[in-house]
Design a protein around this motif. Structure first.
Motif, PDB file in Angstrom:
ATOM      1  N   VAL A   1      15.025  -6.161 -39.350  1.00 39.57           N
ATOM      2  CA  VAL A   1      16.670  -5.927 -39.526  1.00 39.57           C
ATOM      3  C   VAL A   1      17.404  -5.365 -38.140  1.00 39.57           C
ATOM      4  O   VAL A   1      18.459  -5.957 -37.601  1.00 39.57           O
ATOM      5  CB  VAL A   1      16.908  -5.302 -40.619  1.00 39.57           C
ATOM      6  CG1 VAL A   1      18.515  -5.074 -40.582  1.00 39.57           C
ATOM      7  CG2 VAL A   1      16.502  -6.113 -42.042  1.00 39.57           C
ATOM      8  N   ALA A   2      16.324  -4.280 -37.850  1.00 41.03           N
ATOM      9  CA  ALA A   2      17.218  -3.548 -36.552  1.00 41.03           C
ATOM     10  C   ALA A   2      17.225  -4.414 -35.373  1.00 41.03           C
ATOM     11  O   ALA A   2      17.933  -4.568 -34.659  1.00 41.03           O
ATOM     12  CB  ALA A   2      16.384  -2.273 -36.349  1.00 41.03           C
TER      13      ALA A   2
ATOM     14  N   MET B   1      19.712  -7.201 -35.543  1.00 43.47           N
ATOM     15  CA  MET B   1      20.990  -6.629 -35.417  1.00 43.47           C
ATOM     16  C   MET B   1      21.072  -6.439 -33.773  1.00 43.47           C
ATOM     17  O   MET B   1      22.335  -6.811 -32.871  1.00 43.47           O
ATOM     18  CB  MET B   1      21.263  -5.444 -36.124  1.00 43.47           C
ATOM     19  CG  MET B   1      21.345  -5.726 -37.385  1.00 43.47           C
ATOM     20  SD  MET B   1      21.739  -4.148 -38.465  1.00 43.47           S
ATOM     21  CE  MET B   1      23.355  -3.883 -37.828  1.00 43.47           C
ATOM     22  N   ALA B   2      20.190  -6.138 -33.187  1.00 45.41           N
ATOM     23  CA  ALA B   2      20.197  -5.399 -32.003  1.00 45.41           C
ATOM     24  C   ALA B   2      20.216  -6.433 -30.803  1.00 45.41           C
ATOM     25  O   ALA B   2      21.174  -6.722 -29.884  1.00 45.41           O
ATOM     26  CB  ALA B   2      19.190  -4.569 -31.427  1.00 45.41           C
TER      27      ALA B   2
ATOM     28  N   TYR C   1      27.414 -19.137 -26.833  1.00 46.10           N
ATOM     29  CA  TYR C   1      26.823 -17.993 -27.679  1.00 46.10           C
ATOM     30  C   TYR C   1      25.675 -17.424 -26.993  1.00 46.10           C
ATOM     31  O   TYR C   1      25.358 -16.217 -27.141  1.00 46.10           O
ATOM     32  CB  TYR C   1      26.578 -18.552 -29.239  1.00 46.10           C
ATOM     33  CG  TYR C   1      26.108 -17.254 -30.091  1.00 46.10           C
ATOM     34  CD1 TYR C   1      27.234 -16.617 -30.433  1.00 46.10           C
ATOM     35  CD2 TYR C   1      24.812 -17.169 -30.240  1.00 46.10           C
ATOM     36  CE1 TYR C   1      26.930 -15.394 -31.297  1.00 46.10           C
ATOM     37  CE2 TYR C   1      24.414 -15.734 -31.276  1.00 46.10           C
ATOM     38  CZ  TYR C   1      25.595 -15.118 -31.356  1.00 46.10           C
ATOM     39  OH  TYR C   1      25.336 -14.018 -32.391  1.00 46.10           O
TER      40      TYR C   1
ATOM     41  N   MET D   1      23.157   1.655 -36.920  1.00 47.39           N
ATOM     42  CA  MET D   1      23.361   0.840 -35.838  1.00 47.39           C
ATOM     43  C   MET D   1      24.812   0.136 -35.737  1.00 47.39           C
ATOM     44  O   MET D   1      25.223   0.002 -34.450  1.00 47.39           O
ATOM     45  CB  MET D   1      22.350  -0.326 -35.852  1.00 47.39           C
ATOM     46  CG  MET D   1      20.899   0.098 -35.667  1.00 47.39           C
ATOM     47  SD  MET D   1      19.583  -1.145 -35.557  1.00 47.39           S
ATOM     48  CE  MET D   1      20.147  -1.924 -34.176  1.00 47.39           C
TER      49      MET D   1
ATOM     50  N   GLY E   1      22.077  -9.339 -31.563  1.00 45.11           N
ATOM     51  CA  GLY E   1      23.133 -10.082 -32.212  1.00 45.11           C
ATOM     52  C   GLY E   1      22.921 -11.223 -32.931  1.00 45.11           C
ATOM     53  O   GLY E   1      23.780 -12.141 -33.320  1.00 45.11           O
ATOM     54  N   LYS E   2      21.410 -11.409 -33.559  1.00 44.43           N
ATOM     55  CA  LYS E   2      21.249 -12.471 -34.271  1.00 44.43           C
ATOM     56  C   LYS E   2      21.918 -12.309 -35.962  1.00 44.43           C
ATOM     57  O   LYS E   2      22.348 -13.331 -36.265  1.00 44.43           O
ATOM     58  CB  LYS E   2      19.824 -12.683 -34.403  1.00 44.43           C
ATOM     59  CG  LYS E   2      19.226 -12.896 -33.202  1.00 44.43           C
ATOM     60  CD  LYS E   2      17.525 -13.027 -33.500  1.00 44.43           C
ATOM     61  CE  LYS E   2      16.694 -13.284 -32.166  1.00 44.43           C
ATOM     62  NZ  LYS E   2      16.994 -14.482 -31.564  1.00 44.43           N
TER      63      LYS E   2
END
Lengths: 237, 237
Positions: free
Chosen positions: B226-227, B230-231, A78, A230, B233-234
């Motif tokens: 949050v962004a 997400m960016a 990962y 996004m 990949g978490k």
DNA sequence: TTTCTATTCCCCCGATTTGGCGGGGGTCGG
DNA sequence: CCGACCCCCGCCAAATCGGGGGAATAGAAA
């Protein structure tokens, strides 16, 4: 032997269903003469999908115990990009050694090579071959077929995505430039006041954009709207 | 000609510095006899890096105008996995057509093929070849070299990550399971109260997770957290 | 062993954000 | 010409968010 990879890619292109994908990994196992071949995808809905040649009992046990959270192969891949030989992984944790013992018991080979693959929206998959043999034999195998395996993992994941995308495709209205600007700046951490100042509009106008974007995306609130934008690649933060 | 890809991979393995990477893309341009070769990494944690053969003036203009946010190549590749022919992209937006005109003016070829590449933590890069020629000539080129280009993009990104890892290693502390849960539910559109109910914890406990996640990520507010999650990949929404 | 982190809970408060109600002007295609 | 969409602006009440205090348990790391 020289044209093996062309045959594989050609056969991969013809895959249309998940069933065919399953038969393909079995075919790959026989072609490369290894004990096991595993394609294991974790899609955004959180529902994992796998096509593999392990014994069903081992798969059930793995899922039941949620071994994906302690499996050093998954954890190690990962955070890596290049194919990983299982020997390079960190097996020091006690839980990892216990897991390894169980895996060997279940017929998993002592040698393995896993290729991490990543798709849009944080999609993550693993393509693994594993076998029972000596270190030197395994080294010979991996150096000979590394590039093949990279290409196979790429096409495999592409096909899997293609097959699964059919179901969860959502038609959505495009966002206007200002709406994209607004969501982008908010995603970058600005408050509405800051974003409005940056865009040289009133803070209230900005709100109108956020609201219309929220409406178009079917989002419950601003954070949701940014997350959705996004997730479907409309904005990049 | 048959052993071209082996040569490329071998040469790629010897790259040690960003300077050598730059010379490598120039060498690739000459080897494949195309107008331009571009490796373009978008590093969220830091500044983007590119090794390319475009005119510096075009690169400066591109960066200055922040064209990465409207460039159909970048946007299209961001939500795709397989190499993308530029003709398949969506050039319908007015801003996209204006951008295209400028690009052609700056010496960018009318044909192009871009390979999206993704690494750990949401790292995203593009490997692009482009050329000025007819559709049939370009189709012949892409079918002949598609697998080569996939492999090259893979090794190129691996090398780039390897080189850059030393310098801009951002120590990001991992998020705890509960922090990930919290951010995921917020990203799915829930309010703090709803998310807390779902997780069966008090609304205030949830706030503790959000705040610590915000702190770990260096985020200014919840939406930003949050962004960012997400960016890289978490979390997957 | 001690420190650190993760997890859970409580109080209070003010500023910000949100969602809803209005109103203008422009451009574009049917 | 009219509807549809994009672009801009204002007021208001309520909900939400962010930050300030705390504190207890467990487990892992050092």
């Amino acid at each position: 032997m020289a044209s093996r990879i062309e045959n594989v890619v050609e056969r991969l292109q013809q895959v249309r269903t998940l069933d065919e994908l399953q038969r393909l990994v079995e075919w790959l196992r026989d072609l490369y003469q290894v004990d096991h071949v595993i394609y294991h995808a974790v899609n955004r809905a959180g529902e994992p999908y796998a096509a593999l040649t392990y014994a069903p009992s081992w798969v059930d046990h793995y899922l039941e115990q949620d071994y994906g959270r302690i499996d050093p192969v998954v954890l190690g891949c990962y955070q890596r990009f290049h194919p990983v030989d299982w020997k390079q992984l960190d097996w020091s944790a006690r839980s990892a050694r216990a897991f390894l013992a169980e895996a060997l018991d279940a017929g998993v080979g002592n040698q393995g090579l896993s290729v991490p693959i990543r798709g849009p929206s944080g999609q993550f998959a693993l393509f693994t071959v594993n076998h029972s043999c000596s270190d030197t034999e395994w080294a010979r195998f991996t150096t000979a077929h590394l590039d093949d395996l990279i290409l196979i993992s790429h096409y495999l994941n592409q096909k899997a995505l293609e097959i699964m995308r059919g179901s969860d495709r959502v038609p959505d209205r495009p966002l206007s430039p200002r709406e994209l600007d607004a969501l982008t700046l908010l995603g970058m951490g600005m408050s509405r006041a800051q974003a409005a100042e940056r865009l040289r509009i009133s803070e209230h106008t900005l709100r109108v954009y956020i609201e219309s974007a929220r409406f178009k995306l079917g989002a419950a609130n601003t954070t949701h709207a940014v997350a959705l934008a996004m997730a479907c690649g409309k904005i990049i933060v």
